[in-house]
Write an enzyme that holds these catalytic residues in place. Structure first.
Site, PDB file in Angstrom:
ATOM      1  N   TYR A  71       0.829  -1.216   0.000  1.00  0.00           N
ATOM      2  CA  TYR A  71       0.000   0.000   0.000  1.00  0.00           C
ATOM      3  C   TYR A  71       0.855   1.255   0.000  1.00  0.00           C
ATOM      4  CZ  TYR A  71       1.329   0.552   4.849  1.00  0.00           C
ATOM      5  OH  TYR A  71       2.066   0.714   5.991  1.00  0.00           O
ATOM      6  N   PHE A  85       2.285   9.747   3.437  1.00  0.00           N
ATOM      7  CA  PHE A  85       2.583   9.659   4.864  1.00  0.00           C
ATOM      8  C   PHE A  85       2.976   8.247   5.275  1.00  0.00           C
ATOM      9  CE2 PHE A  85      -1.908   8.665   4.759  1.00  0.00           C
ATOM     10  CZ  PHE A  85      -2.034   7.636   5.677  1.00  0.00           C
ATOM     11  N   ASP A  86       2.720   7.258   4.417  1.00  0.00           N
ATOM     12  CA  ASP A  86       3.118   5.888   4.740  1.00  0.00           C
ATOM     13  C   ASP A  86       3.065   5.032   3.478  1.00  0.00           C
ATOM     14  OD1 ASP A  86       3.935   3.707   6.224  1.00  0.00           O
ATOM     15  OD2 ASP A  86       1.988   3.337   7.127  1.00  0.00           O
ATOM     16  N   ILE A 105      -7.393   0.738  10.726  1.00  0.00           N
ATOM     17  CA  ILE A 105      -8.449   1.742  10.761  1.00  0.00           C
ATOM     18  C   ILE A 105      -9.733   1.196  10.126  1.00  0.00           C
ATOM     19  CG2 ILE A 105      -6.912   3.750  10.855  1.00  0.00           C
ATOM     20  CD1 ILE A 105      -7.303   4.100   7.842  1.00  0.00           C
ATOM     21  N   TYR A 131      -8.116   8.278  11.404  1.00  0.00           N
ATOM     22  CA  TYR A 131      -7.512   8.583  12.704  1.00  0.00           C
ATOM     23  C   TYR A 131      -8.241   9.691  13.455  1.00  0.00           C
ATOM     24  CZ  TYR A 131      -3.811   5.653  10.883  1.00  0.00           C
ATOM     25  OH  TYR A 131      -3.117   4.597  10.360  1.00  0.00           O
ATOM     26  N   PHE A 148      -5.570   5.909  -0.089  1.00  0.00           N
ATOM     27  CA  PHE A 148      -4.686   4.747  -0.153  1.00  0.00           C
ATOM     28  C   PHE A 148      -4.842   4.065  -1.498  1.00  0.00           C
ATOM     29  CE2 PHE A 148      -5.203   5.084   4.437  1.00  0.00           C
ATOM     30  CZ  PHE A 148      -3.927   4.819   4.904  1.00  0.00           C
TER      31      PHE A 148
END
Length: 189
Positions: A71, A85-86, A105, A131, A148
């Site tokens: 991802y 961010f990831d 999440i 979040y 995502f």
């Protein structure tokens, strides 16, 4: 998203349209933009927006099934993709999750349902499904909408059936090839 680089959709009058693209990448890029447009045209984003990019093969994942996922996550900023961010795309380890376990999440739990091995999906997740007001210190600001792109590399489907002891469980692995070595009961064939 259809095989052979086709995308089909309905317009406001429920008329069906099909578009053929020159490449799989062009088809995926178009589908991502459709998802972003859906988000930008919603007065309030109160649920997860999902847009398939590739359908994958085999049976769709349901609650209790285990997935291994590659991802990338972006912040949704200025009506489009902001900063990453990831991501685990360039890492050796895939993310392992069991749908319905509550370990990720809520937007992922919802957005992954029905995905198949080899499938890719675009998810736009509102803050309440991500979040929320707390965010993630140093990475995700409070009340952030997230985007995502997820790819299911492995699926372990778990189907419960009652045997004579009432506790027998059988699992069925999807038949598509996997690029990752066999471990933890995931099929590599």
């Amino acid at each position: 998203v259809q095989p052979n680089n086709y995308s089909t959709f309905y317009d406001d009058q429920r008329q069906n349209w099909s578009i053929m693209f020159e490449s799989e990448k062009a088809s995926m890029d178009f589908s991502k933009q459709v998802c972003i447009a859906k988000c930008n045209s919603s007065p309030v984003l109160d649920s997860v927006l999902c847009q398939d990019l590739l359908l994958g093969e085999g049976q769709g994942a349901e609650g209790g099934d285990s997935l291994e996922i590659a991802y990338t996550g972006w912040l949704f900023q200025s009506n489009g993709l902001g900063q990453v961010f990831d991501s685990n795309v360039n890492r050796d380890k895939l993310l392992r999750l069991k749908l319905g376990s509550g370990k990720v999440i809520k937007g992922w739990e919802e957005g992954m349902m029905g995905m198949k091995k080899g499938g890719r999906r675009y998810l736009i997740i509102p803050p309440a499904w991500a979040y929320g007001a707390q965010g993630v210190a140093g990475r995700v600001p409070p009340d952030s909408t997230l985007v995502f792109e997820v790819e299911v590399r492995r699926v372990k489907l778990v189907k419960e059936c009652s045997g004579s002891d009432g506790q027998s469980v059988s699992s069925r692995d999807s038949p598509a090839p996997s690029p990752v070595p066999n471990s933890d009961g995931f099929s590599a064939d």
